[in-house]
Design a protein around this motif. Sequence first.
Motif, PDB file in Angstrom:
ATOM      1  N   GLU A 124       0.795  -1.226   0.000  1.00 14.56           N
ATOM      2  CA  GLU A 124       0.000   0.000   0.000  1.00 14.56           C
ATOM      3  C   GLU A 124       0.832   1.282   0.000  1.00 14.56           C
ATOM      4  O   GLU A 124       0.454   2.244  -0.666  1.00 14.56           O
ATOM      5  CB  GLU A 124      -1.004  -0.003   1.147  1.00 14.56           C
ATOM      6  CG  GLU A 124      -2.150  -0.958   0.890  1.00 14.56           C
ATOM      7  CD  GLU A 124      -3.278  -0.825   1.897  1.00 14.56           C
ATOM      8  OE1 GLU A 124      -3.035  -0.352   3.025  1.00 14.56           O
ATOM      9  OE2 GLU A 124      -4.396  -1.208   1.535  1.00 14.56           O
ATOM     10  N   PRO A 125       1.959   1.347   0.721  1.00 11.90           N
ATOM     11  CA  PRO A 125       2.744   2.592   0.651  1.00 11.90           C
ATOM     12  C   PRO A 125       3.202   2.920  -0.773  1.00 11.90           C
ATOM     13  O   PRO A 125       3.090   4.056  -1.223  1.00 11.90           O
ATOM     14  CB  PRO A 125       3.939   2.319   1.573  1.00 11.90           C
ATOM     15  CG  PRO A 125       3.458   1.271   2.514  1.00 11.90           C
ATOM     16  CD  PRO A 125       2.514   0.414   1.703  1.00 11.90           C
ATOM     17  N   GLU A 126       3.685   1.909  -1.485  1.00 10.07           N
ATOM     18  CA  GLU A 126       4.150   2.138  -2.859  1.00 10.07           C
ATOM     19  C   GLU A 126       2.965   2.424  -3.785  1.00 10.07           C
ATOM     20  O   GLU A 126       3.067   3.241  -4.696  1.00 10.07           O
ATOM     21  CB  GLU A 126       4.929   0.924  -3.356  1.00 10.07           C
ATOM     22  CG  GLU A 126       5.854   1.229  -4.512  1.00 10.07           C
ATOM     23  CD  GLU A 126       7.119   1.942  -4.044  1.00 10.07           C
ATOM     24  OE1 GLU A 126       7.281   3.127  -4.421  1.00 10.07           O
ATOM     25  OE2 GLU A 126       7.920   1.332  -3.338  1.00 10.07           O
TER      26      GLU A 126
ATOM     27  N   GLN B 286      -6.637   7.910   0.367  1.00 11.48           N
ATOM     28  CA  GLN B 286      -7.268   6.813   1.103  1.00 11.48           C
ATOM     29  C   GLN B 286      -6.269   5.703   1.417  1.00 11.48           C
ATOM     30  O   GLN B 286      -6.261   5.162   2.529  1.00 11.48           O
ATOM     31  CB  GLN B 286      -8.454   6.265   0.320  1.00 11.48           C
ATOM     32  CG  GLN B 286      -9.632   7.213   0.306  1.00 11.48           C
ATOM     33  CD  GLN B 286     -10.720   6.787  -0.657  1.00 11.48           C
ATOM     34  OE1 GLN B 286     -10.535   5.903  -1.490  1.00 11.48           O
ATOM     35  NE2 GLN B 286     -11.878   7.430  -0.547  1.00 11.48           N
ATOM     36  N   LEU B 287      -5.427   5.373   0.445  1.00  7.41           N
ATOM     37  CA  LEU B 287      -4.380   4.377   0.688  1.00  7.41           C
ATOM     38  C   LEU B 287      -3.461   4.857   1.807  1.00  7.41           C
ATOM     39  O   LEU B 287      -3.120   4.103   2.721  1.00  7.41           O
ATOM     40  CB  LEU B 287      -3.570   4.127  -0.582  1.00  7.41           C
ATOM     41  CG  LEU B 287      -4.214   3.291  -1.667  1.00  7.41           C
ATOM     42  CD1 LEU B 287      -3.466   3.447  -2.981  1.00  7.41           C
ATOM     43  CD2 LEU B 287      -4.241   1.824  -1.242  1.00  7.41           C
ATOM     44  N   ARG B 288      -3.042   6.093   1.724  1.00  4.96           N
ATOM     45  CA  ARG B 288      -2.110   6.672   2.689  1.00  4.96           C
ATOM     46  C   ARG B 288      -2.730   6.710   4.089  1.00  4.96           C
ATOM     47  O   ARG B 288      -2.045   6.474   5.093  1.00  4.96           O
ATOM     48  CB  ARG B 288      -1.743   8.078   2.200  1.00  4.96           C
ATOM     49  CG  ARG B 288      -0.658   8.797   2.879  1.00  4.96           C
ATOM     50  CD  ARG B 288       0.650   8.105   2.825  1.00  4.96           C
ATOM     51  NE  ARG B 288       0.988   7.863   4.215  1.00  4.96           N
ATOM     52  CZ  ARG B 288       1.880   7.006   4.650  1.00  4.96           C
ATOM     53  NH1 ARG B 288       2.566   6.275   3.828  1.00  4.96           N
ATOM     54  NH2 ARG B 288       2.111   6.851   5.912  1.00  4.96           N
ATOM     55  N   ALA B 289      -4.031   7.002   4.173  1.00  4.99           N
ATOM     56  CA  ALA B 289      -4.708   7.131   5.467  1.00  4.99           C
ATOM     57  C   ALA B 289      -4.758   5.814   6.228  1.00  4.99           C
ATOM     58  O   ALA B 289      -4.846   5.811   7.457  1.00  4.99           O
ATOM     59  CB  ALA B 289      -6.116   7.679   5.261  1.00  4.99           C
TER      60      ALA B 289
ATOM     61  N   PRO C 216       4.390   9.383   6.029  1.00  2.00           N
ATOM     62  CA  PRO C 216       4.745   9.276   4.608  1.00  2.00           C
ATOM     63  C   PRO C 216       6.200   9.659   4.389  1.00  2.00           C
ATOM     64  O   PRO C 216       6.727  10.548   5.059  1.00  2.00           O
ATOM     65  CB  PRO C 216       3.804  10.266   3.927  1.00  2.00           C
ATOM     66  CG  PRO C 216       3.373  11.202   4.992  1.00  2.00           C
ATOM     67  CD  PRO C 216       3.428  10.441   6.285  1.00  2.00           C
ATOM     68  N   GLY C 217       6.831   8.970   3.449  1.00  2.53           N
ATOM     69  CA  GLY C 217       8.215   9.261   3.119  1.00  2.53           C
ATOM     70  C   GLY C 217       8.327  10.359   2.071  1.00  2.53           C
ATOM     71  O   GLY C 217       7.329  10.850   1.540  1.00  2.53           O
ATOM     72  N   ALA C 218       9.558  10.723   1.766  1.00  2.00           N
ATOM     73  CA  ALA C 218       9.825  11.794   0.807  1.00  2.00           C
ATOM     74  C   ALA C 218       9.198  11.541  -0.567  1.00  2.00           C
ATOM     75  O   ALA C 218       8.684  12.486  -1.171  1.00  2.00           O
ATOM     76  CB  ALA C 218      11.330  12.019   0.676  1.00  2.00           C
TER      77      ALA C 218
END
Length: 126
Positions: free
Chosen positions: A65-67, A97-100, A106-108
């Motif tokens: 999900e992060p990618e 939504q994925l990020r939440a 979150p990364g750079a």
Amino acid sequence: LGNLQRALELNNESGALAASEQVPHHLSAAYARLCRLFHRVGQVDETFLEWASAGVEAARAADNEPEAAVCEMWRALALRRLGREEEAQRARQSAAQLRARLTALPGAPFVDAVAAFHAAGGDLPL
């Protein structure tokens, strides 16, 4: 410019290796790096959109999900730059939504993609 060229060469090598080994996680990372590099040189076009879309697909196949959020945000930028604002907003919402759902900050790469998206729309506060 030489460092950028070398970065592109290395990314292409790692992407080719990931594709040959059918490793979705590595493939999604290669697509995300391509998007980040090509954004830096101002080349956001249909090919960029294809890379971002392929990155989302590979990240989802790897259940990463992060990618997927990063690639979806790059996809939103490409759609915005191509004048497809409604699709861009849907992609931005999908990335958000994925990020939440993630607990880590979150990364750079994600922050860069978000900033690029908002800058492309002229909606960054000064």
